[in-house]
Design a protein around this motif. Structure first.
Motif, PDB file in Angstrom:
ATOM      1  N   VAL A 164     -78.181 -28.314 -44.996  1.00 24.59           N
ATOM      2  CA  VAL A 164     -76.783 -27.938 -44.889  1.00 24.59           C
ATOM      3  C   VAL A 164     -76.043 -29.189 -44.544  1.00 24.59           C
ATOM      4  N   GLN A 165     -74.829 -29.731 -45.159  1.00 19.88           N
ATOM      5  CA  GLN A 165     -74.134 -30.850 -44.995  1.00 19.88           C
ATOM      6  C   GLN A 165     -72.752 -30.315 -44.632  1.00 19.88           C
ATOM      7  N   PRO A 166     -72.321 -30.058 -43.275  1.00 18.98           N
ATOM      8  CA  PRO A 166     -70.947 -29.547 -43.164  1.00 18.98           C
ATOM      9  C   PRO A 166     -70.025 -30.559 -43.291  1.00 18.98           C
ATOM     10  N   LEU A 167     -69.053 -30.279 -44.007  1.00 20.05           N
ATOM     11  CA  LEU A 167     -67.923 -30.678 -44.336  1.00 20.05           C
ATOM     12  C   LEU A 167     -66.389 -30.943 -43.470  1.00 20.05           C
ATOM     13  N   THR A 168     -66.128 -29.371 -43.442  1.00 18.12           N
ATOM     14  CA  THR A 168     -64.995 -29.165 -42.563  1.00 18.12           C
ATOM     15  C   THR A 168     -65.108 -27.635 -41.854  1.00 18.12           C
ATOM     16  N   THR A 169     -64.315 -27.569 -40.683  1.00 17.22           N
ATOM     17  CA  THR A 169     -64.137 -26.059 -40.127  1.00 17.22           C
ATOM     18  C   THR A 169     -62.757 -25.622 -40.508  1.00 17.22           C
ATOM     19  N   GLU A 170     -62.340 -24.354 -40.352  1.00 17.91           N
ATOM     20  CA  GLU A 170     -60.948 -23.983 -40.344  1.00 17.91           C
ATOM     21  C   GLU A 170     -61.203 -22.507 -39.950  1.00 17.91           C
ATOM     22  N   PRO A 171     -60.097 -22.013 -39.482  1.00 15.90           N
ATOM     23  CA  PRO A 171     -60.163 -20.614 -38.705  1.00 15.90           C
ATOM     24  C   PRO A 171     -60.432 -19.652 -40.005  1.00 15.90           C
ATOM     25  N   ARG A 172     -60.738 -18.339 -39.601  1.00 15.77           N
ATOM     26  CA  ARG A 172     -61.037 -17.184 -40.419  1.00 15.77           C
ATOM     27  C   ARG A 172     -59.702 -16.360 -40.168  1.00 15.77           C
ATOM     28  N   VAL A 173     -59.065 -15.668 -41.111  1.00 19.98           N
ATOM     29  CA  VAL A 173     -58.139 -14.871 -41.101  1.00 19.98           C
ATOM     30  C   VAL A 173     -58.578 -13.308 -41.797  1.00 19.98           C
ATOM     31  N   VAL A 174     -57.939 -12.402 -41.295  1.00 16.80           N
ATOM     32  CA  VAL A 174     -57.975 -11.172 -41.950  1.00 16.80           C
ATOM     33  C   VAL A 174     -57.038 -10.797 -43.067  1.00 16.80           C
ATOM     34  N   CYS A 175     -57.704 -10.277 -44.163  1.00 17.11           N
ATOM     35  CA  CYS A 175     -56.693  -9.922 -45.154  1.00 17.11           C
ATOM     36  C   CYS A 175     -56.364  -8.388 -45.357  1.00 17.11           C
ATOM     37  N   ILE A 176     -55.243  -8.109 -45.158  1.00 13.31           N
ATOM     38  CA  ILE A 176     -54.966  -6.523 -44.904  1.00 13.31           C
ATOM     39  C   ILE A 176     -54.048  -6.073 -46.128  1.00 13.31           C
ATOM     40  N   SER A 177     -53.905  -4.959 -46.367  1.00 11.37           N
ATOM     41  CA  SER A 177     -52.927  -4.588 -47.375  1.00 11.37           C
ATOM     42  C   SER A 177     -51.447  -4.597 -46.789  1.00 11.37           C
ATOM     43  N   VAL A 278     -71.530 -28.798 -48.209  1.00 10.46           N
ATOM     44  CA  VAL A 278     -72.395 -28.818 -49.429  1.00 10.46           C
ATOM     45  C   VAL A 278     -73.899 -28.649 -49.074  1.00 10.46           C
ATOM     46  N   VAL A 279     -74.483 -27.783 -49.855  1.00 12.60           N
ATOM     47  CA  VAL A 279     -75.988 -27.494 -49.681  1.00 12.60           C
ATOM     48  C   VAL A 279     -77.010 -27.648 -50.909  1.00 12.60           C
ATOM     49  N   TRP A 280     -78.174 -28.035 -50.489  1.00 14.91           N
ATOM     50  CA  TRP A 280     -79.186 -28.142 -51.519  1.00 14.91           C
ATOM     51  C   TRP A 280     -80.575 -27.826 -51.346  1.00 14.91           C
ATOM     52  N   PRO A 281     -81.322 -27.439 -51.872  1.00 10.28           N
ATOM     53  CA  PRO A 281     -82.628 -27.017 -51.298  1.00 10.28           C
ATOM     54  C   PRO A 281     -83.447 -28.228 -50.705  1.00 10.28           C
ATOM     55  N   VAL A 282     -84.109 -27.903 -49.719  1.00 10.59           N
ATOM     56  CA  VAL A 282     -84.745 -28.762 -48.797  1.00 10.59           C
ATOM     57  C   VAL A 282     -85.693 -29.503 -49.730  1.00 10.59           C
ATOM     58  N   SER A 283     -86.245 -28.778 -50.529  1.00  7.57           N
ATOM     59  CA  SER A 283     -87.379 -29.461 -51.637  1.00  7.57           C
ATOM     60  C   SER A 283     -87.130 -30.510 -52.484  1.00  7.57           C
ATOM     61  N   GLU A 294     -76.467 -37.268 -50.848  1.00  5.94           N
ATOM     62  CA  GLU A 294     -76.808 -37.544 -49.466  1.00  5.94           C
ATOM     63  C   GLU A 294     -75.935 -38.988 -48.945  1.00  5.94           C
ATOM     64  N   ASP A 295     -76.198 -39.976 -49.860  1.00  6.16           N
ATOM     65  CA  ASP A 295     -75.391 -41.086 -49.419  1.00  6.16           C
ATOM     66  C   ASP A 295     -73.965 -41.055 -49.082  1.00  6.16           C
ATOM     67  N   VAL A 296     -73.203 -40.211 -50.348  1.00 12.47           N
ATOM     68  CA  VAL A 296     -71.820 -40.277 -50.184  1.00 12.47           C
ATOM     69  C   VAL A 296     -71.611 -39.077 -48.757  1.00 12.47           C
ATOM     70  N   CYS A 297     -72.277 -38.076 -48.533  1.00 12.95           N
ATOM     71  CA  CYS A 297     -72.133 -37.486 -47.354  1.00 12.95           C
ATOM     72  C   CYS A 297     -72.122 -38.191 -46.207  1.00 12.95           C
ATOM     73  N   THR A 319     -70.261 -24.195 -34.566  1.00 15.95           N
ATOM     74  CA  THR A 319     -71.431 -25.079 -34.523  1.00 15.95           C
ATOM     75  C   THR A 319     -72.175 -24.991 -35.888  1.00 15.95           C
ATOM     76  N   THR A 320     -72.674 -26.323 -36.116  1.00 14.90           N
ATOM     77  CA  THR A 320     -73.274 -26.442 -37.584  1.00 14.90           C
ATOM     78  C   THR A 320     -74.591 -26.982 -37.431  1.00 14.90           C
ATOM     79  N   ARG A 321     -75.232 -26.862 -38.410  1.00 21.94           N
ATOM     80  CA  ARG A 321     -76.791 -27.162 -38.053  1.00 21.94           C
ATOM     81  C   ARG A 321     -77.523 -27.286 -39.532  1.00 21.94           C
ATOM     82  N   THR A 322     -78.691 -27.884 -39.427  1.00 24.52           N
ATOM     83  CA  THR A 322     -79.402 -28.249 -40.775  1.00 24.52           C
ATOM     84  C   THR A 322     -80.299 -26.859 -40.922  1.00 24.52           C
ATOM     85  N   VAL A 323     -80.295 -26.156 -42.132  1.00 25.77           N
ATOM     86  CA  VAL A 323     -81.405 -24.841 -42.209  1.00 25.77           C
ATOM     87  C   VAL A 323     -82.596 -25.429 -42.929  1.00 25.77           C
ATOM     88  N   THR A 324     -83.602 -25.143 -42.092  1.00 30.66           N
ATOM     89  CA  THR A 324     -84.874 -25.601 -42.710  1.00 30.66           C
ATOM     90  C   THR A 324     -85.826 -24.285 -42.824  1.00 30.66           C
TER      91      THR A 324
END
Length: 324
Positions: A164-177, A278-283, A294-297, A319-324
């Motif tokens: 996992v390569q985090p790019l941005t964070t933003e708020p979450r909102v609720v969508c309601i009728s 942006v994500v890609w398989p660890v393998s 990876e170079d661009v990120c 909180t961001t992390r690399t998933v393995t």
């Protein structure tokens, strides 16, 4: 041995670009930076070198005499780095059929951070062919696992097994009728939504993803009710909200990307933000196309990325992390 006070190549390149443009906005655009990030780069460089390189007023930017004296040396240093980079890329460009297959949801395709990565890939790796595929909330993971795409732009979380390569964070909102009484509010608290059923995502979406986007469990322990929907696309999610009285939690960017008269997007004052990346398989770590990504990120990682979301309330960083 490189010292901690040595200027970085990125800082030197920022110096050259600003010296050419004498305008922070134009220089920042050329460098894929925001203006505050470029200003910080220049301040850091001046601190490391111990000299003032530019004079700034509200109307103009000028190179100082010391800055002019150093420019030839800076050009030589950056030029040598460019030669090294081009030599390395020539071997990459010589490989036949290098293609990076990228998966994007309808939402991700429109985000500034996605376009920023793609623009940098196109500029830095002109020999790399980019192949785009529109995927839904299920396919963004299954297509990766099946090898149908190499990487995907997604909102986290994702299943295990992906880098996992985090790019941005933003708020979450609720969508309601729009017909819901809460729709007239300027914001809500999570506790006020406890009696509302959450539009159900298809079970093919990872459990971690379904729980994150339903806020299940709720902080106060109140149970989460789900509708019988099996949604895999954002438009279907909005229809579930509009016609069936459900609610859905979405990135704040959805308010701009999916405006509809039958739904409302409300800030949730006590809801943590979400992360886009942006994500890609660890393998696939050694795949030449992934190496380019990876170079661009890595180049963009320490810069201040643009915000994808519409203006919203302040939230602490996710909180961001690399998933393995």
């Amino acid at each position: 041995m490189v010292g901690v006070d040595d200027p970085t190549v990125h800082q030197l390149r920022s110096l050259l670009t600003l010296a050419e443009e004498l305008h922070f906005g134009r220089a920042a655009a050329r460098l894929y930076l925001t203006q505050p990030a470029l200003s910080q780069q220049i301040r850091n460089l001046e601190h490391r070198l111990g000299v003032k390189l530019f004079t700034r007023t509200s109307r103009r930017v000028e190179v100082t005499p010391m800055g002019h004296a150093l420019l030839p040396l800076v050009k030589n240093a950056v030029g040598a780095t460019d030669e090294l980079r081009d030599a390395a890329r020539s071997s990459f460009a010589g490989k036949d059929g290098q293609t990076l297959r990228l998966g994007l949801t309808d939402c991700a395709a429109a985000l500034a951070s996605t376009r920023r990565v793609i623009a940098a890939l196109t500029t830095l790796y002109p020999g790399l062919e980019l192949d785009f595929r529109v995927v839904d909330l299920v396919e963004q993971a299954t297509a990766l696992a099946a090898g149908q795409i190499d990487a995907a732009f997604v909102y986290l979380p994702v299943p295990e097994g992906f880098h996992v390569q985090p790019l941005t964070t933003e708020p979450r909102v609720v969508c309601i009728s729009a017909s819901d009484p809460l729709a007239q509010r300027s914001s809500v608290q999570l506790a006020e939504l406890a009696d509302h059923a959450v539009a159900g995502l298809t079970p093919e979406v990872s459990l971690a993803g379904r729980e994150f986007w339903a806020i299940d469990p709720r902080p106060d322990g109140s149970p989460v009710r789900y509708t019988d929907h099996h949604v895999s696309r954002v438009e279907s999610l909005l229809s579930a909200v509009s016609f069936d009285g459900a609610i859905a939690f979405l990135p704040a960017a959805a308010a701009e990307l999916y405006p509809r008269p039958d739904v409302r997007y409300l800030p949730v004052d006590d809801l943590a933000p979400c992360t886009f990346g942006v994500v890609w398989p660890v393998s696939d770590h050694g795949n030449p196309s992934i190496v380019a990504l990876e170079d661009v990120c890595r180049r963009l990682r320490d810069q201040s990325p643009p915000t994808d979301a519409a203006p919203g309330p302040e939230h602490p960083p996710a909180t961001t992390r690399t998933v393995t």
